[in-house]
Design a protein around this motif. Sequence first.
Motif, PDB file in Angstrom:
ATOM      1  N   THR A 151      52.217  65.966  60.423  1.00  0.00           N
ATOM      2  CA  THR A 151      51.597  67.033  60.209  1.00  0.00           C
ATOM      3  C   THR A 151      50.322  67.113  61.260  1.00  0.00           C
ATOM      4  O   THR A 151      49.848  68.064  62.011  1.00  0.00           O
ATOM      5  CB  THR A 151      51.217  67.554  59.062  1.00  0.00           C
ATOM      6  OG1 THR A 151      52.410  67.697  58.268  1.00  0.00           O
ATOM      7  CG2 THR A 151      50.501  68.886  58.911  1.00  0.00           C
ATOM      8  N   ILE A 152      49.638  66.060  61.197  1.00  0.00           N
ATOM      9  CA  ILE A 152      48.469  65.699  61.988  1.00  0.00           C
ATOM     10  C   ILE A 152      48.670  65.944  63.562  1.00  0.00           C
ATOM     11  O   ILE A 152      48.075  66.449  64.233  1.00  0.00           O
ATOM     12  CB  ILE A 152      47.307  64.641  61.514  1.00  0.00           C
ATOM     13  CG1 ILE A 152      47.084  64.770  60.182  1.00  0.00           C
ATOM     14  CG2 ILE A 152      46.421  64.414  62.560  1.00  0.00           C
ATOM     15  CD1 ILE A 152      46.245  63.514  59.616  1.00  0.00           C
ATOM     16  N   GLU A 183      51.397  66.952  64.753  1.00  0.00           N
ATOM     17  CA  GLU A 183      51.808  68.285  65.595  1.00  0.00           C
ATOM     18  C   GLU A 183      50.785  69.332  65.666  1.00  0.00           C
ATOM     19  O   GLU A 183      50.653  69.917  66.513  1.00  0.00           O
ATOM     20  CB  GLU A 183      52.788  68.774  64.437  1.00  0.00           C
ATOM     21  CG  GLU A 183      54.157  68.281  64.487  1.00  0.00           C
ATOM     22  CD  GLU A 183      55.144  68.741  63.686  1.00  0.00           C
ATOM     23  OE1 GLU A 183      54.710  69.387  62.872  1.00  0.00           O
ATOM     24  OE2 GLU A 183      56.275  68.173  63.627  1.00  0.00           O
ATOM     25  N   SER A 184      49.589  69.249  64.996  1.00  0.00           N
ATOM     26  CA  SER A 184      48.492  70.046  65.185  1.00  0.00           C
ATOM     27  C   SER A 184      47.941  69.625  66.258  1.00  0.00           C
ATOM     28  O   SER A 184      47.414  70.674  67.163  1.00  0.00           O
ATOM     29  CB  SER A 184      47.487  70.027  64.066  1.00  0.00           C
ATOM     30  OG  SER A 184      48.108  70.481  62.794  1.00  0.00           O
ATOM     31  N   LEU A 199      49.796  70.862  69.553  1.00  0.00           N
ATOM     32  CA  LEU A 199      49.561  72.269  70.088  1.00  0.00           C
ATOM     33  C   LEU A 199      48.189  72.256  70.974  1.00  0.00           C
ATOM     34  O   LEU A 199      48.390  73.081  72.021  1.00  0.00           O
ATOM     35  CB  LEU A 199      49.393  73.060  68.999  1.00  0.00           C
ATOM     36  CG  LEU A 199      50.597  73.302  67.943  1.00  0.00           C
ATOM     37  CD1 LEU A 199      50.253  73.964  66.811  1.00  0.00           C
ATOM     38  CD2 LEU A 199      51.858  73.855  68.727  1.00  0.00           C
ATOM     39  N   GLU A 200      47.099  71.841  70.606  1.00  0.00           N
ATOM     40  CA  GLU A 200      46.136  71.507  71.610  1.00  0.00           C
ATOM     41  C   GLU A 200      46.414  70.829  72.850  1.00  0.00           C
ATOM     42  O   GLU A 200      45.862  71.388  73.981  1.00  0.00           O
ATOM     43  CB  GLU A 200      44.868  70.900  70.843  1.00  0.00           C
ATOM     44  CG  GLU A 200      43.654  70.778  71.582  1.00  0.00           C
ATOM     45  CD  GLU A 200      43.056  72.207  71.959  1.00  0.00           C
ATOM     46  OE1 GLU A 200      43.612  73.160  71.378  1.00  0.00           O
ATOM     47  OE2 GLU A 200      42.307  72.250  72.984  1.00  0.00           O
ATOM     48  N   CYS A 211      49.983  61.387  69.971  1.00  0.00           N
ATOM     49  CA  CYS A 211      49.533  62.046  68.840  1.00  0.00           C
ATOM     50  C   CYS A 211      50.253  61.163  67.679  1.00  0.00           C
ATOM     51  O   CYS A 211      51.306  60.679  67.722  1.00  0.00           O
ATOM     52  CB  CYS A 211      49.890  63.349  68.677  1.00  0.00           C
ATOM     53  SG  CYS A 211      49.293  64.397  69.990  1.00  0.00           S
ATOM     54  N   MET A 230      45.826  72.749  52.786  1.00  0.00           N
ATOM     55  CA  MET A 230      45.506  73.368  53.660  1.00  0.00           C
ATOM     56  C   MET A 230      44.916  74.689  53.464  1.00  0.00           C
ATOM     57  O   MET A 230      44.560  75.500  54.559  1.00  0.00           O
ATOM     58  CB  MET A 230      46.983  73.638  54.565  1.00  0.00           C
ATOM     59  CG  MET A 230      47.730  72.323  55.094  1.00  0.00           C
ATOM     60  SD  MET A 230      46.949  71.473  56.336  1.00  0.00           S
ATOM     61  CE  MET A 230      47.881  72.444  57.607  1.00  0.00           C
ATOM     62  N   GLU A 252      40.539  71.548  59.378  1.00  0.00           N
ATOM     63  CA  GLU A 252      40.559  72.204  60.804  1.00  0.00           C
ATOM     64  C   GLU A 252      39.535  71.430  61.445  1.00  0.00           C
ATOM     65  O   GLU A 252      39.563  71.080  62.517  1.00  0.00           O
ATOM     66  CB  GLU A 252      40.072  73.620  60.809  1.00  0.00           C
ATOM     67  CG  GLU A 252      41.447  74.594  60.400  1.00  0.00           C
ATOM     68  CD  GLU A 252      41.128  76.008  60.352  1.00  0.00           C
ATOM     69  OE1 GLU A 252      39.898  76.229  60.518  1.00  0.00           O
ATOM     70  OE2 GLU A 252      41.690  76.660  59.728  1.00  0.00           O
ATOM     71  N   ILE A 296      40.459  67.801  62.684  1.00  0.00           N
ATOM     72  CA  ILE A 296      41.547  68.048  63.782  1.00  0.00           C
ATOM     73  C   ILE A 296      40.603  68.306  64.918  1.00  0.00           C
ATOM     74  O   ILE A 296      40.936  67.587  65.880  1.00  0.00           O
ATOM     75  CB  ILE A 296      42.618  69.346  63.416  1.00  0.00           C
ATOM     76  CG1 ILE A 296      43.592  68.934  62.352  1.00  0.00           C
ATOM     77  CG2 ILE A 296      43.068  69.413  64.957  1.00  0.00           C
ATOM     78  CD1 ILE A 296      44.416  67.621  62.655  1.00  0.00           C
ATOM     79  N   GLN A 336      40.656  65.956  68.059  1.00  0.00           N
ATOM     80  CA  GLN A 336      40.862  66.604  69.530  1.00  0.00           C
ATOM     81  C   GLN A 336      39.862  66.016  70.606  1.00  0.00           C
ATOM     82  O   GLN A 336      40.134  65.682  71.621  1.00  0.00           O
ATOM     83  CB  GLN A 336      40.879  68.082  69.558  1.00  0.00           C
ATOM     84  CG  GLN A 336      42.124  68.817  68.934  1.00  0.00           C
ATOM     85  CD  GLN A 336      41.843  70.253  68.785  1.00  0.00           C
ATOM     86  OE1 GLN A 336      40.807  70.913  68.895  1.00  0.00           O
ATOM     87  NE2 GLN A 336      43.075  71.011  68.391  1.00  0.00           N
TER      88      GLN A 336
END
Length: 298
Positions: free
Chosen positions: A69-70, A72-73, A76-77, A128, A186, A195, A198, A202
């Motif tokens: 899950t981390i 995939e987040s 996206l970025e 990731c 979440m 958030e 993440i 990033q």
Amino acid sequence: MAAGLGSLVWCFGPPVALCEAPKAKEQSKDSGGLFQKLMDPKSKERQILQGVGAILGSTSEMDYESERTIGESLALEGFRRYGMPVNNPIIQKYVNLVGNAVARNSLRPKIPYSFVVVDSPLQNAFSCPGGIIFISEGLFKTIRDEAQLAGILAHEVAHVGHKHALQSIQRAQFFQGVGKITAATMKGEKGKEFEAMIGNLQETLFDKGLDQNMEFEADKSAMETAYRTGYDPVGIIEVLKALKKIEAQSKKQGSWFSTHPPLSERIRRCEAEKGQYPDAGSLVRLPERYQRANTMTP
């Protein structure tokens, strides 16, 4: 190392035996008091200890679904910053073929890996958590044969195997009391902490880069993994040297040059590992297969 351990034993051994009696009793009393407090579930000391244990335990024992899950987040970025997947299924299939071959011989061979070539002229690759691995088209075209590609992909697979990204967020506020990411974690305040976590990750992956020692460790693991897969482990050194040649005229921000340690040091360390693989020259390079995949259009 042995001398260091000896010094450690000497420091902690003799002083206890040679201390004057009153001081020894005082130390014993203090230690006993601390242990008694730790045994009390309501004590401040016990609660602090439990809190530290929860943070350390949550990331080291995180289940794969939470890790993915981390990942995939972050992915996206990654697409937002580096572009969408290159619209060439032949290249995507080829990179997944090579990537999954090295992954099967990596530290974590049993999790699913996904490799994607993204439409970016920058030279870069990153991974990731959970096994989602990006390589830019700019870096893909810098490569000259399959052994070199295997070396780069094995480097990113090694980051997943060592859980380097997760280690960098080990002390994030979000993980306090959370061992598994669910729909409930979440939402609300925990959602905001997720958030924030993440966002910090990033910045680490895409701007600052991972700790240099993690990169060196991934280089070493990459050579071992490429070798075990049957590729010449020197491939990754050749890519690093090729990048060094073009470094001066290449864009730095967001590229391999800004998110990885100095190339000279990485090359030096990898060269030092070559002696571990005396038969490396007899292993496969496959330049024709790489060039065929690189030039074919769907």
